[in-house]
Design an enzyme around this catalytic site. Structure first.
Site, short mmCIF file in Angstrom:
data_model
loop_
_atom_site.label_atom_id
_atom_site.label_comp_id
_atom_site.label_asym_id
_atom_site.label_seq_id
_atom_site.Cartn_x
_atom_site.Cartn_y
_atom_site.Cartn_z
N GLN A 1 4.42 9.03 -6.27
CA GLN A 1 3.32 8.98 -7.23
C GLN A 1 3.37 7.76 -8.14
O GLN A 1 2.58 7.67 -9.07
CB GLN A 1 3.35 10.25 -8.10
CG GLN A 1 3.22 11.53 -7.30
CD GLN A 1 1.88 11.66 -6.64
OE1 GLN A 1 0.85 11.70 -7.29
NE2 GLN A 1 1.87 11.71 -5.32
N ASP A 2 4.26 6.83 -7.88
CA ASP A 2 4.42 5.71 -8.82
C ASP A 2 4.72 4.41 -8.07
O ASP A 2 5.60 3.65 -8.45
CB ASP A 2 5.55 6.04 -9.81
CG ASP A 2 5.55 5.15 -11.03
OD1 ASP A 2 4.50 4.55 -11.33
OD2 ASP A 2 6.60 5.05 -11.68
N LEU A 3 3.96 4.13 -7.02
CA LEU A 3 4.19 2.93 -6.24
C LEU A 3 3.57 1.73 -6.97
O LEU A 3 2.38 1.71 -7.25
CB LEU A 3 3.59 3.06 -4.85
CG LEU A 3 3.89 1.92 -3.89
CD1 LEU A 3 5.39 1.80 -3.64
CD2 LEU A 3 3.14 2.10 -2.59
N ASN B 1 8.62 -1.14 -8.66
CA ASN B 1 9.37 -0.11 -7.94
C ASN B 1 9.64 -0.50 -6.49
O ASN B 1 9.91 0.35 -5.65
CB ASN B 1 8.63 1.23 -7.98
CG ASN B 1 8.71 1.87 -9.34
OD1 ASN B 1 9.57 1.56 -10.13
ND2 ASN B 1 7.79 2.77 -9.62
#
Length: 154
Positions: free
Chosen positions: A99-101, A105
């Site tokens: 959920q945090d690409l 990251n």
């Protein structure tokens, strides 16, 4: 991560994340090499990626006196990330949704091969289902600050 400032539920969720990270292995996902959950500090040890984050090479390359990424290198990085996400979303034993690409990251090795990092906002997908379970798997202190206020970890 200091365990004295987080709740029991957050500690349980961090241990759940460790269990997930131990199961997920792919050449384009950063591997969890070790961890410690003893004492007041929680420590996660990942692959060493000497070229740092993709965002460093895209947005801060002048500050770090780096060469800009060539078109071919950018394409190779994009394909590495796509392969890692394909594994995570569809090919792993149990499917997960990252959920945090974002470029901060994505880590780069010496050969500029990319690996996806930060599973703080991973959601589990039910077997055979297309919908995502509502529970966020993550740990306080590991979630990006812009997301920390949006999730309850108590």
């Amino acid at each position: 991560m200091e365990s004295g400032v987080i709740s029991k539920k957050a500690l349980d969720e961090s241990e759940l994340e460790i269990l997930i990270l131990k199961k997920v292995r792919h050449r384009h996902l950063v591997s969890l090499l070790g961890y410690s959950t003893e004492g007041l500090k929680r420590i996660l040890v990942y692959d060493y990626m000497p070229q740092g984050t993709l965002s460093r090479h895209l947005f801060h390359w002048k500050n770090f006196k780096l060469e800009p990424l060539s078109g071919k290198r950018r394409l190779d990085i994009a394909l590495d990330v796509a392969r890692g996400m394909e594994y995570l979303h569809t090919l792993a034993h149990q499917s997960f949704k990252h959920q945090d690409l974002k470029s901060s990251n994505i880590l780069l090795g010496d050969d500029f091969r990319a690996k996806v990092l930060d599973f703080g906002l991973v959601k589990l997908v039910p077997d055979g289902g297309n919908s995502i379970m509502a529970r966020v798997v993550g740990m306080f202190g590991y979630v990006a600050p812009e997301y920390a206020g949006n999730y309850l970890f108590s």
